[in-house]
Design a protein around this motif. Structure first.
Motif, PDB file in Angstrom:
ATOM      1  N   SER A 122      14.414  -6.529   6.092  1.00  0.00           N
ATOM      2  CA  SER A 122      13.399  -5.933   6.939  1.00  0.00           C
ATOM      3  C   SER A 122      12.152  -5.592   6.125  1.00  0.00           C
ATOM      4  N   LYS A 123      11.012  -6.139   6.528  1.00  0.00           N
ATOM      5  CA  LYS A 123       9.762  -5.827   5.825  1.00  0.00           C
ATOM      6  C   LYS A 123       9.353  -4.373   6.034  1.00  0.00           C
ATOM      7  N   LEU A 124       9.675  -3.835   7.215  1.00  0.00           N
ATOM      8  CA  LEU A 124       9.358  -2.443   7.481  1.00  0.00           C
ATOM      9  C   LEU A 124      10.138  -1.529   6.541  1.00  0.00           C
ATOM     10  N   ILE A 125      11.435  -1.794   6.378  1.00  0.00           N
ATOM     11  CA  ILE A 125      12.256  -0.980   5.491  1.00  0.00           C
ATOM     12  C   ILE A 125      11.801  -1.143   4.044  1.00  0.00           C
ATOM     13  N   LYS A 126      11.400  -2.362   3.664  1.00  0.00           N
ATOM     14  CA  LYS A 126      10.891  -2.571   2.308  1.00  0.00           C
ATOM     15  C   LYS A 126       9.627  -1.748   2.068  1.00  0.00           C
ATOM     16  N   SER A 127       8.774  -1.691   3.080  1.00  0.00           N
ATOM     17  CA  SER A 127       7.543  -0.914   2.952  1.00  0.00           C
ATOM     18  C   SER A 127       7.845   0.574   2.819  1.00  0.00           C
ATOM     19  N   LEU A 128       8.769   1.063   3.642  1.00  0.00           N
ATOM     20  CA  LEU A 128       9.150   2.474   3.568  1.00  0.00           C
ATOM     21  C   LEU A 128       9.802   2.791   2.223  1.00  0.00           C
ATOM     22  N   ALA A 129      10.642   1.861   1.747  1.00  0.00           N
ATOM     23  CA  ALA A 129      11.303   2.064   0.455  1.00  0.00           C
ATOM     24  C   ALA A 129      10.277   2.151  -0.668  1.00  0.00           C
ATOM     25  N   PHE A 130       9.255   1.311  -0.604  1.00  0.00           N
ATOM     26  CA  PHE A 130       8.212   1.326  -1.626  1.00  0.00           C
ATOM     27  C   PHE A 130       7.479   2.669  -1.637  1.00  0.00           C
ATOM     28  N   LEU A 131       7.174   3.186  -0.450  1.00  0.00           N
ATOM     29  CA  LEU A 131       6.467   4.463  -0.357  1.00  0.00           C
ATOM     30  C   LEU A 131       7.347   5.623  -0.792  1.00  0.00           C
ATOM     31  N   LEU A 132       8.614   5.611  -0.365  1.00  0.00           N
ATOM     32  CA  LEU A 132       9.527   6.705  -0.700  1.00  0.00           C
ATOM     33  C   LEU A 132       9.850   6.762  -2.187  1.00  0.00           C
ATOM     34  N   ASN A 133       9.655   5.650  -2.879  1.00  0.00           N
ATOM     35  CA  ASN A 133      10.052   5.608  -4.287  1.00  0.00           C
ATOM     36  C   ASN A 133       9.132   6.416  -5.189  1.00  0.00           C
ATOM     37  N   SER A 134       8.148   7.098  -4.607  1.00  0.00           N
ATOM     38  CA  SER A 134       7.326   8.038  -5.381  1.00  0.00           C
ATOM     39  C   SER A 134       7.986   9.405  -5.462  1.00  0.00           C
ATOM     40  N   LEU A 135       8.974   9.653  -4.598  1.00  0.00           N
ATOM     41  CA  LEU A 135       9.606  10.961  -4.506  1.00  0.00           C
ATOM     42  C   LEU A 135      11.022  10.942  -5.052  1.00  0.00           C
TER      43      LEU A 135
ATOM     44  N   SER B 195       2.208  -4.961   3.251  1.00  0.00           N
ATOM     45  CA  SER B 195       3.588  -5.315   2.934  1.00  0.00           C
ATOM     46  C   SER B 195       4.294  -5.885   4.144  1.00  0.00           C
ATOM     47  N   GLN B 196       3.934  -5.418   5.335  1.00  0.00           N
ATOM     48  CA  GLN B 196       4.576  -5.907   6.538  1.00  0.00           C
ATOM     49  C   GLN B 196       3.987  -7.241   6.990  1.00  0.00           C
ATOM     50  N   ASP B 197       2.730  -7.474   6.700  1.00  0.00           N
ATOM     51  CA  ASP B 197       2.069  -8.635   7.270  1.00  0.00           C
ATOM     52  C   ASP B 197       2.053  -9.857   6.363  1.00  0.00           C
ATOM     53  N   LEU B 198       2.039  -9.623   5.036  1.00  0.00           N
ATOM     54  CA  LEU B 198       1.878 -10.735   4.130  1.00  0.00           C
ATOM     55  C   LEU B 198       3.068 -10.854   3.206  1.00  0.00           C
ATOM     56  N   PRO B 199       3.732 -12.019   3.149  1.00  0.00           N
ATOM     57  CA  PRO B 199       4.850 -12.191   2.238  1.00  0.00           C
ATOM     58  C   PRO B 199       4.362 -12.361   0.813  1.00  0.00           C
ATOM     59  N   SER B 200       5.127 -11.822  -0.121  1.00  0.00           N
ATOM     60  CA  SER B 200       4.804 -12.008  -1.528  1.00  0.00           C
ATOM     61  C   SER B 200       5.469 -13.284  -2.008  1.00  0.00           C
ATOM     62  N   GLU B 201       5.128 -13.703  -3.243  1.00  0.00           N
ATOM     63  CA  GLU B 201       5.731 -14.897  -3.804  1.00  0.00           C
ATOM     64  C   GLU B 201       7.234 -14.733  -3.922  1.00  0.00           C
ATOM     65  N   ALA B 202       7.673 -13.510  -4.298  1.00  0.00           N
ATOM     66  CA  ALA B 202       9.100 -13.273  -4.473  1.00  0.00           C
ATOM     67  C   ALA B 202       9.826 -13.383  -3.143  1.00  0.00           C
ATOM     68  N   ASP B 203       9.179 -12.935  -2.063  1.00  0.00           N
ATOM     69  CA  ASP B 203       9.817 -12.998  -0.755  1.00  0.00           C
ATOM     70  C   ASP B 203       9.874 -14.422  -0.228  1.00  0.00           C
TER      71      ASP B 203
ATOM     72  N   LEU C 200      -4.197   4.292  -0.162  1.00  0.00           N
ATOM     73  CA  LEU C 200      -3.365   3.245  -0.740  1.00  0.00           C
ATOM     74  C   LEU C 200      -2.025   3.119  -0.039  1.00  0.00           C
ATOM     75  N   ALA C 201      -1.434   4.250   0.329  1.00  0.00           N
ATOM     76  CA  ALA C 201      -0.134   4.190   0.994  1.00  0.00           C
ATOM     77  C   ALA C 201      -0.238   3.478   2.341  1.00  0.00           C
ATOM     78  N   CYS C 202      -1.257   3.826   3.111  1.00  0.00           N
ATOM     79  CA  CYS C 202      -1.422   3.201   4.430  1.00  0.00           C
ATOM     80  C   CYS C 202      -1.712   1.712   4.305  1.00  0.00           C
ATOM     81  N   VAL C 203      -2.621   1.366   3.393  1.00  0.00           N
ATOM     82  CA  VAL C 203      -3.011  -0.030   3.269  1.00  0.00           C
ATOM     83  C   VAL C 203      -1.883  -0.873   2.694  1.00  0.00           C
ATOM     84  N   SER C 204      -1.210  -0.360   1.653  1.00  0.00           N
ATOM     85  CA  SER C 204      -0.121  -1.130   1.061  1.00  0.00           C
ATOM     86  C   SER C 204       1.019  -1.312   2.047  1.00  0.00           C
ATOM     87  N   SER C 205       1.265  -0.300   2.862  1.00  0.00           N
ATOM     88  CA  SER C 205       2.303  -0.420   3.886  1.00  0.00           C
ATOM     89  C   SER C 205       1.944  -1.499   4.894  1.00  0.00           C
TER      90      SER C 205
END
Length: 329
Positions: A295-308, A49-57, A41-46
């Motif tokens: 940055s979509k990359l930073i958003k993706s990293l932030a999403f993953l790091l927010n488990s810790l 997150s970088q490739d597809l914009p969400s509605e909010a974005d 899930l972490a790899c796929v969601s990351s």
């Protein structure tokens, strides 16, 4: 400073079968399931997150990408079925028997139940984020995520019920349900996540006392040694007081941990010369998803790091009193 023996003759009382049982139950389930599901899930969601914009974005409402949605359903089903098949072949060596219940709610001072809650919540969170990228509604993504969080772990509990070595655990099942309920419940109440379950770990010398149970290597200990695990709930005051000047990313965090548990049962730990006790913590934390960036990359990293939970000063409350820890993880 206490000295923890590498081997203790009193361990012989427990017998090899008991040691093996606790090793399997205490480590293999969390190791296999956490590694497989979180890594996927972490790899796929990351990636999404970088490739597809969400509605909010994007600020626009997109038509659902049903091809992508069906592909995700298929991938999730394949992962689900493959994991269950593999575990059924490796864990349940003995023929399955009649369904039975084994109440283990008193073991590990409920730290394993906190782990189930955390895992099921994180599966909800990651799968819901994946579903959002398909263009379906926020409500649908949240519901699909919650269903995934519950059903990814439920078959393991059911198979345990038919296994002569384990038994169905009502406590595990309840914790598997609390995680999705916490995820969905916050959207029902506030239409957002305000209270975030998190995890932290530090290595302890207790693993040296029972390496067969708490882990021989460091790569095992972060999953098996409950004495080093802490489960947290982090929340920002800004979420509950939107008009305040409090930084939205700065959180207070309350945590729960245990100490001196070298066996699943408190009495067994006492027999081995240890005095187990609970620990409660108050600390500060960061909600990485609330830090503004384009940055979509930073958003993706932030999403993953927010488990810790971040390393930070903490106040510890236990039967030994109050202790200030200048740096706790």
């Amino acid at each position: 400073m206490a000295v923890f023996p590498a081997a203790d003759p009193r361990l012989a009382r427990m017998g090899a079968a008991e040691v093996q049982r606790q090793l399997l139950i205490g480590g293999m389930k969390r190791t296999a399931f956490s590694t497989i599901v979180f890594a996927f899930l972490a790899c796929v969601s990351s990636a999404f997150s970088q490739d597809l914009p969400s509605e909010a974005d994007s600020g626009i409402v997109r038509k659902p990408n049903y091809r992508l949605l069906h592909g995700m359903f298929a991938a999730q089903t394949a992962l689900y079925a493959g994991t269950i098949y593999g575990l059924s072949k490796t864990w349940y060596n003995d023929p399955l028997t009649n369904f039975r219940i084994a109440d283990d709610s008193h073991e590990w001072k409920q730290m394993d139940k906190a782990g189930h809650l955390f895992s099921s919540y994180q599966i909800c969170r990651h799968t819901a984020e994946l579903y959002k990228k398909t263009g379906i509604t926020k409500k649908q993504a949240i519901i699909y995520g919650a269903i995934s969080g519950f059903f990814f772990q439920t078959p393991i509990e059911i198979l345990d019920g038919f296994s002569p070595d384990y038994g169905f655990s009502p406590g595990d099942m309840a914790a598997n349900l609390v995680g999705p309920a916490l995820f969905v419940g916050q959207y029902v109440l506030w239409d957002e996540v305000r209270i975030v379950p998190k995890y932290s770990f530090h290595f302890t010398p207790l693993a040296e006392a029972r390496p067969e149970l708490l882990g021989r290597r460091r790569t095992e200990q972060w999953l098996k040694d409950y004495n080093g695990q802490t489960y947290w709930f982090s929340a920002s005051p800004r979420s509950f007081a939107p008009g305040s000047n409090w930084p939205p990313w700065l959180c207070f965090s309350v945590g729960y941990g245990i100490q001196n548990m070298v066996a699943a049962e408190t009495e067994q730990s006492v027999e081995l010369g240890y005095r187990p006790y609970r620990q409660y913590y108050l600390s500060v934390d960061i909600d990485f998803t609330k830090i503004k960036t384009r940055s979509k990359l930073i958003k993706s990293l932030a999403f993953l790091l927010n488990s810790l939970k971040i390393p930070a000063p903490a106040a510890e409350f236990s039967r030994k009193g109050i202790r200030f820890r200048p740096w706790y993880f």
